[in-house]
Design an enzyme around this catalytic site. Structure first.
Site, PDB file in Angstrom:
ATOM      1  N   GLY A  75       0.667  -1.315   0.039  1.00  0.00           N
ATOM      2  CA  GLY A  75       0.106   0.111   0.530  1.00  0.00           C
ATOM      3  C   GLY A  75       1.348   1.201  -0.616  1.00  0.00           C
ATOM      4  O   GLY A  75       1.897   1.011   0.142  1.00  0.00           O
ATOM      5  N   VAL A  77       1.048   5.391   1.422  1.00  0.00           N
ATOM      6  CA  VAL A  77       1.082   6.256   2.709  1.00  0.00           C
ATOM      7  C   VAL A  77      -0.313   6.520   3.538  1.00  0.00           C
ATOM      8  O   VAL A  77      -1.460   6.346   3.318  1.00  0.00           O
ATOM      9  CB  VAL A  77       1.055   7.820   2.902  1.00  0.00           C
ATOM     10  CG1 VAL A  77       0.552   8.229   1.487  1.00  0.00           C
ATOM     11  CG2 VAL A  77       1.698   8.566   4.138  1.00  0.00           C
ATOM     12  N   TYR A  79      -1.493   7.410   7.998  1.00  0.00           N
ATOM     13  CA  TYR A  79      -1.428   7.516   8.755  1.00  0.00           C
ATOM     14  C   TYR A  79      -2.241   7.193   9.760  1.00  0.00           C
ATOM     15  O   TYR A  79      -3.595   6.387   9.982  1.00  0.00           O
ATOM     16  CB  TYR A  79      -1.978   9.339   8.893  1.00  0.00           C
ATOM     17  CG  TYR A  79      -2.438   9.962  10.628  1.00  0.00           C
ATOM     18  CD1 TYR A  79      -0.885  10.488  11.042  1.00  0.00           C
ATOM     19  CD2 TYR A  79      -3.601  10.262  11.189  1.00  0.00           C
ATOM     20  CE1 TYR A  79      -1.190  10.645  12.724  1.00  0.00           C
ATOM     21  CE2 TYR A  79      -3.173  10.506  12.817  1.00  0.00           C
ATOM     22  CZ  TYR A  79      -2.030  11.002  13.442  1.00  0.00           C
ATOM     23  OH  TYR A  79      -2.063  11.226  14.357  1.00  0.00           O
ATOM     24  N   LEU A 154      -4.867  -4.066   9.569  1.00  0.00           N
ATOM     25  CA  LEU A 154      -6.063  -3.103   9.257  1.00  0.00           C
ATOM     26  C   LEU A 154      -5.690  -1.512  10.444  1.00  0.00           C
ATOM     27  O   LEU A 154      -5.384  -2.532  11.860  1.00  0.00           O
ATOM     28  CB  LEU A 154      -7.237  -4.063   9.903  1.00  0.00           C
ATOM     29  CG  LEU A 154      -7.809  -4.004  11.338  1.00  0.00           C
ATOM     30  CD1 LEU A 154      -8.591  -3.340  11.799  1.00  0.00           C
ATOM     31  CD2 LEU A 154      -8.642  -4.732  11.072  1.00  0.00           C
ATOM     32  N   ALA A 155      -6.112  -0.732   9.790  1.00  0.00           N
ATOM     33  CA  ALA A 155      -6.434   0.687  10.701  1.00  0.00           C
ATOM     34  C   ALA A 155      -7.853   1.292  10.663  1.00  0.00           C
ATOM     35  O   ALA A 155      -8.123   1.161   9.323  1.00  0.00           O
ATOM     36  CB  ALA A 155      -5.751   1.572   9.984  1.00  0.00           C
ATOM     37  N   CYS A 171      -3.460   6.706   1.173  1.00  0.00           N
ATOM     38  CA  CYS A 171      -3.618   4.918   0.321  1.00  0.00           C
ATOM     39  C   CYS A 171      -3.581   5.697  -1.071  1.00  0.00           C
ATOM     40  O   CYS A 171      -3.421   5.099  -1.966  1.00  0.00           O
ATOM     41  CB  CYS A 171      -4.538   4.464   0.075  1.00  0.00           C
ATOM     42  SG  CYS A 171      -5.298   4.780   1.754  1.00  0.00           S
TER      43      CYS A 171
END
Length: 222
Positions: A75, A77, A79, A154-155, A171
């Site tokens: 993937g 970038v 945060y 995951l976030a 992303c």
């Protein structure tokens, strides 16, 4: 074929710097063998931007005082910060009978299910991994597989300061709207969501409630 351990270990790491947990994931993956149970790590991170292997520098617009870490996940970038639920999945894929695409599907559908239980209608997108609510991204995912074992994960944006997302193209998508659970349900707590999500992931990975172990402390990542 290796016998599958009956236990899944779920650890709550609390608030941790990203790089310390990343190093712990890499060490765990490098040192594990077929006798080691799979693990899920729940964590919140201090503010950080992480850039995936395919990440392009132009997607980091104005990081300011937030550090940027070049990670080894897939993937672009994203945060991480307090108020975001991160779940890392250390899964022996051949032992579990899973491919990477199947694991991605499990993650996305588990998120959709848990959000649905909170009254939030969410769905994945075929062109971009993650989970979305009315076109806004509520959860991101990125994995790495080494020696047949996954790490990263995951976030889920729960109740956080969303401003840092405006300093990047999340992303890799310019102007991608971001959202969080609090926008739709202000009453749900982080511990409640963590329990619901890890239980849902565990079931999807073939574990029942009796096989989930939740230690109170994870020494390696502390």
């Amino acid at each position: 074929m290796r016998e599958r351990p009956t236990l899944l270990i779920v650890r709550d790491l609390g608030l941790q710097p990203y790089e310390a947990v990343w190093e712990a994931m890499k060490t765990f993956t490098a040192e594990r063998d077929g006798s080691v149970a799979d693990e899920l790590w729940c964590v919140q991170h201090s503010p950080v931007y992480t850039q995936g292997q395919a990440g392009k520098a132009e997607h980091i617009l104005a990081p300011g005082d937030i550090p940027v870490v070049q990670a080894d996940r897939g993937g672009q970038v994203t945060y991480h910060g307090p108020g975001q639920l991160v779940v890392y999945l250390m899964i022996d894929l051949p032992r579990a009978g899973l491919g990477v695409r199947q694991l991605v599907d499990i993650i996305e559908q588990s998120l959709v299910s848990v959000l649905g239980d909170q009254g939030i209608t969410a769905a994945p997108r075929p062109d971009a991994p993650g989970v979305y609510v009315d076109g806004a991204k509520i959860a991101s995912l990125g994995l790495r597989v080494r020696r047949g074992c996954s790490f990263h994960g995951l976030a889920l944006n729960v109740d956080m300061d969303m401003e840092p997302f405006s300093r990047i193209n999340p992303c890799g998508f310019s102007g991608l709207p971001m959202c969080q659970v609090r926008d739709f349900n202000a009453t749900v707590s982080m511990p409640e969501l963590a329990d619901q999500l890890t239980n849902t992931l565990a079931r999807a990975l073939g574990h029942d409630a009796a096989g989930i172990v939740r230690p109170s402390v994870h020494q390696t990542a502390s």
